[in-house]
Design an enzyme around this catalytic site. Sequence first.
Site, short mmCIF file in Angstrom:
data_model
loop_
_atom_site.label_atom_id
_atom_site.label_comp_id
_atom_site.label_asym_id
_atom_site.label_seq_id
_atom_site.Cartn_x
_atom_site.Cartn_y
_atom_site.Cartn_z
N ASP A 50 -8.93 -0.25 1.56
CA ASP A 50 -8.86 0.30 0.19
C ASP A 50 -10.12 -0.07 -0.59
OD1 ASP A 50 -6.43 1.29 0.79
OD2 ASP A 50 -5.29 0.23 -0.73
N THR B 193 -2.99 5.36 -4.04
CA THR B 193 -1.90 6.08 -3.37
C THR B 193 -0.57 5.80 -4.06
OG1 THR B 193 -1.79 4.25 -1.82
CG2 THR B 193 -2.99 6.18 -1.11
N THR B 194 -0.38 4.58 -4.56
CA THR B 194 0.87 4.26 -5.27
C THR B 194 0.88 4.97 -6.62
OG1 THR B 194 0.78 2.08 -4.23
CG2 THR B 194 2.35 2.36 -6.02
N ASP C 61 0.85 -1.18 0.00
CA ASP C 61 0.00 0.00 0.00
C ASP C 61 0.89 1.24 0.00
OD1 ASP C 61 -2.56 1.43 0.42
OD2 ASP C 61 -1.64 1.95 2.33
#
Length: 523
Positions: free
Chosen positions: A406, A108-109, A75
């Site tokens: 997520d 987020t990545t 994550d």
Amino acid sequence: MMSSFPGSVAFDEYGRPFIIVRDQDKQKRLTGIDALKSHILAARQIANIIRTSLGPKGLDKMMVSPDGEVTVTNDGATILNMMDVEHEVAKLLVQLSQSQDDEIGDGTTGVVVLAGALLEQAGALLDRGIHPIRIADGYELACQTAINHLDKIAELFPVSAENTEPLIKVAMTTLGSKIVNKCHRQMAKIAVDAVLAVADLQQKDVNFELIKVEGKVGGRLEDTVLVKGVVIDKTMSHPQMPKVLRDTKIAILTCPFEPPKPKTKHKLDVTNVEDYKQLRQYEQDKFKEMVALVKKAGATLALCQWGFDDEANHLLLQQELPAVRWVGGPEIELIAIATGGRIVPRFEELTPEKLGKAGLVREIAFGTTKDKMLVIEECSNSRAVTILVRGGNHMLVEEAKRSIHDALCVIRSLVQEPRVVYGGGAAEIACSLAVAEQADQLASLEHGLSAIHVLGEVKAKQSTSKDPALGIDCMATGNLNMRDQHVIESLRSKRQQLLLATQLVKMILKIDDVRQPNDSSGN
């Protein structure tokens, strides 16, 4: 006035004044193109670290905290949060992924990798002598074009409690790159059911406070379940109290089961046996009075935020009033919401109307260990749910909890805005073509850079067929169509990624001077 001046004035031999700035030897300074190159290098390093954890074939990272605690995750926000980052621009990237996590919860990545890639291309353009402001303005134009194009290609998405299959497919896309992907359909279904249980589809609102994710080490990932109620990591205060209670009326107390203590600093001296017996009797009477007040209100279970000693525990058992002690504040609030009860701060205020109602309260045990948890089900407000995550070790349980978070966030953003674009790079390629087309109409120095073979092939196909669902076939299925592969992402998440990454890159490109104190070692 001069005392606050950061230097001193001197005169040369012709009487011309000049300023000597103090402590210049103790400061590091980067200016102009050197400052920009330093920022771009730092951002690329961060993006390169995190790049390998993107997508369904992404790898996990192992992070070890200063006190030796190990975390394995892919994550993006978690990796960056746990990294000990020194460089100021790298810190901005950490905040970038955090804001994506706070706003959307997923992607987020991707947002960090996108910002890193934009800065990498900016480096090549700077080498050609293009002014950073022009590059920043160009990125802003490109971002607007991409956002407008995303709006055009986004498709409406059916969100209904009757047909959950499309939502499960989206949740599976999110979970595909996570550690839980061996049972990701089950996890996706749990996430969808949890969100739909608490969602108000008319108002397009999801109250996340009603979803609790609880982890318990032991068992397998496949043993993860969705409980329509509240699970708390507590047991009945006495082992002889009943393990299953039906049609329970719950007293939710934030007052301790103990005699009131005087709030003064006076000490009570007990000088003889009679006084001691009287004091002891007073304590017992008080306990009985408290239990009587709870029983009188009609409660069949007492949940107490504080502890109580063995004497009180024994008395509760004698009076046949099951009780649970040391229930945490957030859990107390969730139980109150779920059971429709009121949190009572004093025994005297307890009335039958303030009791929570639950159809079933039971203790569940795990494996051969003595570990037990309390499950409160069939609540009057049945919208509160708990996801109980199981796993072979603590790391796995924590990563599964992050993965489910997520998935929950993605389903929530679809409830709030039911439009999707296709994943597997399909949306990015469509935007890239739209930006290139727009760039052709502008008198500019440079647009587009050579792409690798696979990307070039997909770009060509998407360009000729005008189908924005064609993406990179990561799973080697032989089909480039992401619509058929059910690789789906929410429009809200993709739009936010583009906006946040572009804003950050523009900000970094406009910094051309960095001053910072040297470290104490004089390096």
